[in-house]
Design a protein around this motif. Structure first.
Motif, PDB file in Angstrom:
ATOM      1  N   GLN A  11     -26.561 -57.587  -9.600  1.00  0.00           N
ATOM      2  CA  GLN A  11     -27.124 -56.347  -9.688  1.00  0.00           C
ATOM      3  C   GLN A  11     -27.458 -55.744  -8.173  1.00  0.00           C
ATOM      4  OE1 GLN A  11     -31.284 -56.101 -11.461  1.00  0.00           O
ATOM      5  NE2 GLN A  11     -31.348 -53.679 -11.036  1.00  0.00           N
ATOM      6  N   VAL A  12     -26.917 -54.518  -8.038  1.00  0.00           N
ATOM      7  CA  VAL A  12     -26.904 -54.156  -6.562  1.00  0.00           C
ATOM      8  C   VAL A  12     -28.352 -53.439  -6.221  1.00  0.00           C
ATOM      9  CG1 VAL A  12     -25.812 -52.060  -5.177  1.00  0.00           C
ATOM     10  CG2 VAL A  12     -24.454 -53.232  -6.823  1.00  0.00           C
ATOM     11  N   GLN A  13     -28.639 -53.895  -5.157  1.00  0.00           N
ATOM     12  CA  GLN A  13     -29.937 -53.241  -4.494  1.00  0.00           C
ATOM     13  C   GLN A  13     -29.827 -52.844  -3.166  1.00  0.00           C
ATOM     14  OE1 GLN A  13     -32.874 -56.565  -4.983  1.00  0.00           O
ATOM     15  NE2 GLN A  13     -33.859 -55.224  -6.246  1.00  0.00           N
ATOM     16  N   LEU A  14     -30.171 -51.617  -2.857  1.00  0.00           N
ATOM     17  CA  LEU A  14     -30.215 -51.082  -1.778  1.00  0.00           C
ATOM     18  C   LEU A  14     -31.856 -50.903  -1.274  1.00  0.00           C
ATOM     19  CD1 LEU A  14     -27.929 -48.219  -1.997  1.00  0.00           C
ATOM     20  CD2 LEU A  14     -27.348 -50.338  -1.462  1.00  0.00           C
ATOM     21  N   VAL A  15     -32.204 -51.595  -0.186  1.00  0.00           N
ATOM     22  CA  VAL A  15     -33.560 -51.517   0.154  1.00  0.00           C
ATOM     23  C   VAL A  15     -33.699 -51.100   1.583  1.00  0.00           C
ATOM     24  CG1 VAL A  15     -35.570 -53.302   0.701  1.00  0.00           C
ATOM     25  CG2 VAL A  15     -33.755 -53.686  -0.964  1.00  0.00           C
ATOM     26  N   GLU A  16     -34.339 -49.900   1.674  1.00  0.00           N
ATOM     27  CA  GLU A  16     -34.731 -49.098   2.770  1.00  0.00           C
ATOM     28  C   GLU A  16     -36.047 -49.538   3.696  1.00  0.00           C
ATOM     29  OE1 GLU A  16     -33.180 -45.441   0.265  1.00  0.00           O
ATOM     30  OE2 GLU A  16     -34.878 -46.527   0.024  1.00  0.00           O
ATOM     31  N   SER A  17     -35.896 -49.170   4.833  1.00  0.00           N
ATOM     32  CA  SER A  17     -37.195 -49.582   5.716  1.00  0.00           C
ATOM     33  C   SER A  17     -36.988 -48.710   6.959  1.00  0.00           C
ATOM     34  CB  SER A  17     -37.106 -50.710   5.887  1.00  0.00           C
ATOM     35  OG  SER A  17     -36.173 -51.444   6.952  1.00  0.00           O
ATOM     36  N   GLY A  18     -38.329 -48.345   7.444  1.00  0.00           N
ATOM     37  CA  GLY A  18     -38.168 -47.813   8.685  1.00  0.00           C
ATOM     38  C   GLY A  18     -38.750 -46.161   8.666  1.00  0.00           C
ATOM     39  N   GLY A  19     -39.294 -45.700   7.676  1.00  0.00           N
ATOM     40  CA  GLY A  19     -39.788 -44.393   7.682  1.00  0.00           C
ATOM     41  C   GLY A  19     -41.140 -44.476   8.196  1.00  0.00           C
ATOM     42  N   LEU A  60     -37.278 -42.208  15.089  1.00  0.00           N
ATOM     43  CA  LEU A  60     -37.386 -43.554  14.110  1.00  0.00           C
ATOM     44  C   LEU A  60     -36.139 -43.909  13.680  1.00  0.00           C
ATOM     45  CD1 LEU A  60     -39.731 -41.535  11.489  1.00  0.00           C
ATOM     46  CD2 LEU A  60     -40.330 -43.556  12.685  1.00  0.00           C
ATOM     47  N   THR A  61     -36.069 -44.955  13.264  1.00  0.00           N
ATOM     48  CA  THR A  61     -35.105 -45.639  12.840  1.00  0.00           C
ATOM     49  C   THR A  61     -34.986 -46.279  11.606  1.00  0.00           C
ATOM     50  OG1 THR A  61     -34.619 -46.674  15.193  1.00  0.00           O
ATOM     51  CG2 THR A  61     -33.372 -47.856  13.433  1.00  0.00           C
ATOM     52  N   LEU A  62     -34.136 -45.822  10.508  1.00  0.00           N
ATOM     53  CA  LEU A  62     -34.150 -46.121   9.092  1.00  0.00           C
ATOM     54  C   LEU A  62     -33.036 -47.434   9.117  1.00  0.00           C
ATOM     55  CD1 LEU A  62     -34.155 -42.805   7.392  1.00  0.00           C
ATOM     56  CD2 LEU A  62     -36.153 -44.172   8.343  1.00  0.00           C
ATOM     57  N   SER A  63     -33.277 -48.358   8.363  1.00  0.00           N
ATOM     58  CA  SER A  63     -32.487 -49.331   7.861  1.00  0.00           C
ATOM     59  C   SER A  63     -32.070 -49.398   6.569  1.00  0.00           C
ATOM     60  CB  SER A  63     -32.797 -50.670   8.459  1.00  0.00           C
ATOM     61  OG  SER A  63     -32.619 -50.706   9.965  1.00  0.00           O
ATOM     62  N   CYS A  64     -31.027 -49.826   5.948  1.00  0.00           N
ATOM     63  CA  CYS A  64     -30.824 -50.112   4.512  1.00  0.00           C
ATOM     64  C   CYS A  64     -29.868 -51.312   4.061  1.00  0.00           C
ATOM     65  CB  CYS A  64     -29.889 -48.833   3.992  1.00  0.00           C
ATOM     66  SG  CYS A  64     -29.329 -49.219   2.080  1.00  0.00           S
ATOM     67  N   ALA A  65     -30.475 -52.066   3.781  1.00  0.00           N
ATOM     68  CA  ALA A  65     -29.851 -53.460   3.373  1.00  0.00           C
ATOM     69  C   ALA A  65     -29.371 -53.606   2.145  1.00  0.00           C
ATOM     70  CB  ALA A  65     -30.781 -54.732   3.629  1.00  0.00           C
ATOM     71  N   ALA A  66     -27.992 -53.977   1.774  1.00  0.00           N
ATOM     72  CA  ALA A  66     -27.482 -53.694   0.526  1.00  0.00           C
ATOM     73  C   ALA A  66     -27.422 -55.439  -0.028  1.00  0.00           C
ATOM     74  CB  ALA A  66     -26.155 -53.319   0.399  1.00  0.00           C
ATOM     75  N   SER A  67     -27.533 -55.664  -1.329  1.00  0.00           N
ATOM     76  CA  SER A  67     -27.234 -57.019  -1.876  1.00  0.00           C
ATOM     77  C   SER A  67     -26.563 -56.934  -3.250  1.00  0.00           C
ATOM     78  CB  SER A  67     -28.774 -57.706  -2.027  1.00  0.00           C
ATOM     79  OG  SER A  67     -29.669 -57.267  -2.892  1.00  0.00           O
ATOM     80  N   GLY A  68     -26.173 -57.765  -3.693  1.00  0.00           N
ATOM     81  CA  GLY A  68     -25.413 -57.765  -5.071  1.00  0.00           C
ATOM     82  C   GLY A  68     -24.128 -57.130  -5.020  1.00  0.00           C
ATOM     83  N   PHE A  69     -23.684 -56.689  -3.734  1.00  0.00           N
ATOM     84  CA  PHE A  69     -22.238 -55.822  -3.869  1.00  0.00           C
ATOM     85  C   PHE A  69     -21.721 -55.912  -2.489  1.00  0.00           C
ATOM     86  CE2 PHE A  69     -19.936 -53.212  -6.915  1.00  0.00           C
ATOM     87  CZ  PHE A  69     -19.128 -52.734  -5.757  1.00  0.00           C
ATOM     88  N   TYR A  76     -21.827 -40.819  -4.929  1.00  0.00           N
ATOM     89  CA  TYR A  76     -22.292 -42.416  -4.671  1.00  0.00           C
ATOM     90  C   TYR A  76     -22.828 -42.877  -5.874  1.00  0.00           C
ATOM     91  CZ  TYR A  76     -21.291 -41.409  -0.116  1.00  0.00           C
ATOM     92  OH  TYR A  76     -20.769 -40.743   1.131  1.00  0.00           O
ATOM     93  N   ARG A  77     -22.787 -44.164  -6.254  1.00  0.00           N
ATOM     94  CA  ARG A  77     -23.049 -44.655  -7.606  1.00  0.00           C
ATOM     95  C   ARG A  77     -24.698 -45.375  -7.204  1.00  0.00           C
ATOM     96  NH1 ARG A  77     -20.115 -49.210 -11.334  1.00  0.00           N
ATOM     97  NH2 ARG A  77     -21.638 -49.507 -12.983  1.00  0.00           N
ATOM     98  N   TYR A  78     -24.720 -45.949  -6.213  1.00  0.00           N
ATOM     99  CA  TYR A  78     -26.069 -46.638  -5.839  1.00  0.00           C
ATOM    100  C   TYR A  78     -26.899 -46.136  -4.729  1.00  0.00           C
ATOM    101  CZ  TYR A  78     -22.669 -50.127  -7.983  1.00  0.00           C
ATOM    102  OH  TYR A  78     -22.119 -50.759  -8.740  1.00  0.00           O
TER     103      TYR A  78
END
Length: 125
Positions: free
Chosen positions: A1-9, A18-27, A112-114
């Motif tokens: 399962q694809v997950q996108l997890v954001e942080s930094g807001g 500000l710095t935003l980050s996005c980490a993807a898993s499952g894909f 964009y799908r995810y």
């Protein structure tokens, strides 16, 4: 399962950063693109910046060029959005997006799908 997890807001004063980050898993986004869109209250979701995974080419909206910079890591599973000289009009929920957009849909949410869950950015004095 694809997950996108954001942080930094968060909240910042005009002119701040500000710095935003996005980490993807499952894909693995080889050949695809990852990036950011944003949505302010009562407005449509709009393109901010994306990076294409294959060649690392980046694209940014005119409204953020010169102030925001997007980058990706070597593993091509994390993207970072460095936001400088923030303005009140940058206030929005920022969403990480990933998928396989065509040239014509690079700046369109439909390309964009995810999607991540969103992280709020507030720029106010």
């Amino acid at each position: 399962q694809v997950q996108l997890v954001e942080s930094g807001g968060g909240s910042v004063q005009p002119g701040g950063s500000l710095t935003l980050s996005c980490a993807a898993s499952g894909f693995t986004f080889s050949g695809g693109a990852m990036g950011w869109f944003r949505q302010a209250p009562g407005k449509e979701r709009e393109f901010v910046a994306i990076i294409r995974q294959t060649h690392g080419n980046t694209y940014a909206a005119d409204s953020v060029k010169g102030r925001f910079a997007i980058s990706g890591n070597n593993a091509r599973d994390t993207v970072t959005l460095q936001m400088n000289s923030l303005k009140s009009e940058d206030t929005a929920v920022y969403f990480c997006a990933a998928g396989y957009p065509s040239i014509s849909t690079l700046a369109s949410p439909g390309g964009y799908r995810y999607w991540g869950q969103g992280t709020r950015v507030t720029v106010s004095s």
